[in-house]
Design an enzyme around this catalytic site. Structure first.
Site, mmCIF file in Angstrom:
data_model
loop_
_atom_site.group_PDB
_atom_site.id
_atom_site.type_symbol
_atom_site.label_atom_id
_atom_site.label_comp_id
_atom_site.label_asym_id
_atom_site.label_seq_id
_atom_site.Cartn_x
_atom_site.Cartn_y
_atom_site.Cartn_z
ATOM 1 N N LYS A 25 0.259 -8.259 12.824
ATOM 2 C CA LYS A 25 -0.777 -7.365 12.307
ATOM 3 C C LYS A 25 -2.029 -7.679 13.107
ATOM 4 O O LYS A 25 -2.558 -8.793 13.038
ATOM 5 C CB LYS A 25 -0.998 -7.581 10.803
ATOM 6 N N THR A 64 1.617 -4.503 4.414
ATOM 7 C CA THR A 64 1.532 -4.895 5.831
ATOM 8 C C THR A 64 0.895 -6.267 6.038
ATOM 9 O O THR A 64 1.080 -6.871 7.089
ATOM 10 C CB THR A 64 0.736 -3.848 6.634
ATOM 11 N N ASP A 65 0.132 -6.762 5.039
ATOM 12 C CA ASP A 65 -0.603 -8.027 5.237
ATOM 13 C C ASP A 65 0.318 -9.178 5.659
ATOM 14 O O ASP A 65 -0.020 -9.961 6.540
ATOM 15 C CB ASP A 65 -1.345 -8.430 3.946
ATOM 16 N N GLU A 109 -3.178 -29.861 27.465
ATOM 17 C CA GLU A 109 -4.200 -30.919 27.350
ATOM 18 C C GLU A 109 -3.754 -32.013 26.384
ATOM 19 O O GLU A 109 -4.201 -33.140 26.469
ATOM 20 C CB GLU A 109 -5.510 -30.304 26.862
ATOM 21 N N THR A 166 0.822 -1.207 0.000
ATOM 22 C CA THR A 166 0.000 0.000 0.000
ATOM 23 C C THR A 166 0.858 1.260 0.000
ATOM 24 O O THR A 166 0.467 2.292 -0.534
ATOM 25 C CB THR A 166 -0.930 -0.024 1.220
ATOM 26 N N TYR A 213 -8.116 1.201 -3.905
ATOM 27 C CA TYR A 213 -6.801 1.510 -4.455
ATOM 28 C C TYR A 213 -6.168 0.220 -4.946
ATOM 29 O O TYR A 213 -6.648 -0.873 -4.667
ATOM 30 C CB TYR A 213 -5.901 2.174 -3.398
HETATM 31 N N1 GLU Z 1 -2.823 -5.782 0.592
HETATM 32 C C1 GLU Z 1 -1.993 -4.773 1.151
HETATM 33 C C2 GLU Z 1 -0.579 -5.359 1.295
HETATM 34 O O1 GLU Z 1 -0.247 -6.010 2.221
HETATM 35 C C3 GLU Z 1 -2.588 -4.371 2.471
HETATM 36 C C4 GLU Z 1 -2.170 -3.227 3.149
HETATM 37 C C5 GLU Z 1 -0.726 -2.805 2.950
HETATM 38 O O2 GLU Z 1 0.067 -2.720 2.224
HETATM 39 O O3 GLU Z 1 -0.198 -2.515 3.628
HETATM 40 O O4 GLU Z 1 0.206 -5.161 0.428
#
Ligand code: GLU
Length: 356
Positions: free
Chosen positions: A192, A119-120, A313, A40, A53
């Site tokens: 995350k 970030t994913d 367990e 992103t 986007y």
């Molecule tokens: N789909 C995006 C990714 O991980 C999600 C948000 C982001 O970049 O940060 O590339």
């Protein structure tokens, strides 16, 4: 012909001295490479206030030049490794990235690395690199939650702060770091935690390593787990990693997915178990069938906070499985893939999960 006056010579000398001072000042800045993978932070949308986007649209050079004063922190050079949303991060890109970073950090011309990344799956890439980078120089991942075209885009300040951390002497020897939203996290701990807001990354179990506010770096403590120069794992000469998959547990889940993965050639399976890495009777029976066939099974938990106990367990010895300790399922998968590059017993694998 114009005659040179003493003033001419004085001006020329002063100019030369100024240029030399500027060159020395430039040389004194650390040399940081920025490797871009997409996400992103490199995303663009049609509207500054809309949520739609596409990831990976902006080049690394455009990204760097959009951040005011970033070149005052370090001598920067950008490289485009990939340009994907991190849902499409792959083992191939991980291996290319690790090879390139190890190559760059072996050179005395490079003092630190910043990686821009979605970030994913950023915590996965960070943890993978934490295990295979052979240098104590800083390696810092960053990204953003809002695309570059958004109102109050968070990417530029995150990139500025990541460069500040990569250029900072105290960042050495702390393993791979993740910088977002003014915070510095360890690759081992970071998760995350929230799907879309800018404070998505948290280290809920071990806590933040530090903060970075407009480039001012402050560390509170070091990372947990073996990493980088103390890690035994290497990607040298490795072209692929063993197939390891994750199976999610829920009420009344059957063992079908486990049986299917064994048939499809998985060398390892990580269970995203309930609670303390627990699973249904049917899944447990399938785990026993899998481990009897030599497929290694790791019990992790779908709960975001807390470790899976070795003795809970489930008696791991009876079922031939392993506890993930404090690694979440996606990080446990990475450790298991690297560990299975070599033949290891259940006991040896368990030891790795305690150490890393
Ligand atoms: N789909 C995006 C990714 O991980 C999600 C948000 C982001 O970049 O940060 O590339």
């Amino acid at each position: 012909m114009e005659t040179k006056t003493p003033l001419h010579y004085l001006t020329i000398t002063l100019l030369a001295v100024c240029l030399q001072i500027a060159a020395v000042a430039q040389q004194k800045l650390p040399n940081v490479r920025v490797l871009a993978t997409g996400g992103t932070i490199a995303g663009a949308g049609a509207s500054a206030t809309g949520s739609a986007y596409t990831s990976g649209k902006i080049s690394i050079d455009t990204m760097i030049s959009s951040v005011p004063n970033i070149r005052k922190l370090a001598n920067l050079k950008g490289e485009q490794v990939s340009n994907v949303g991190s849902q499409d991060m792959s083992i191939k890109i991980w291996l290319d990235l690790a090879t390139r970073i190890n190559e760059l950090l072996a050179s005395s011309d490079v003092d630190g690395i910043v990686i821009t990344h979605g970030t994913d799956t950023q915590e996965e890439t960070a943890y993978f690199l934490n295990l295979v980078i052979k240098s104590n120089k800083p390696v810092v991942l960053t990204g953003s939650m809002r695309p570059s075209t958004a109102l109050s885009a968070d990417g530029p300040l995150n990139l500025y702060n990541a460069v500040a951390v990569a250029a900072h002497a105290e960042s050495k020897g702390k393993g791979v770091l993740v910088v977002l939203n003014d915070e510095i996290h360890s690759a081992h701990d970071v998760k995350k935690m929230i799907s879309t807001p800018v404070h998505t990354f948290q280290s809920p179990q071990e806590g933040l390593l530090g903060t970075v506010i407009f480039g001012q770096v402050k560390f509170f403590h070091g990372p947990s787990g073996l990493h980088t120069t103390s890690s035994e794992f290497s990607t040298n000469g490795i072209k692929d990693l063993p197939k390891v998959d994750i199976v999610y547990c829920y009420a009344d889940a059957s063992g079908d997915m486990i049986d299917y993965l064994v048939k499809s050639g998985s060398k390892g399976i990580v269970i995203a178990g309930v609670g303390d890495g627990n699973m249904t009777e049917d899944m447990l029976k399938a785990v026993k069938r899998a481990t009897a066939k030599g497929v290694h099974v790791v019990r992790a938990t779908r709960i975001p906070i807390g470790a899976v106990l070795i003795e809970g367990e489930i008696d791991d010895k009876t079922y031939g499985c392993i506890s993930s300790d404090d690694l979440n399922p996606q990080k446990a998968r990475i450790l298991l893939m690297l560990a299975l590059l070599k033949d290891r017993s259940r006991e040896e694998l368990q030891q790795l999960f305690i150490q890393y």
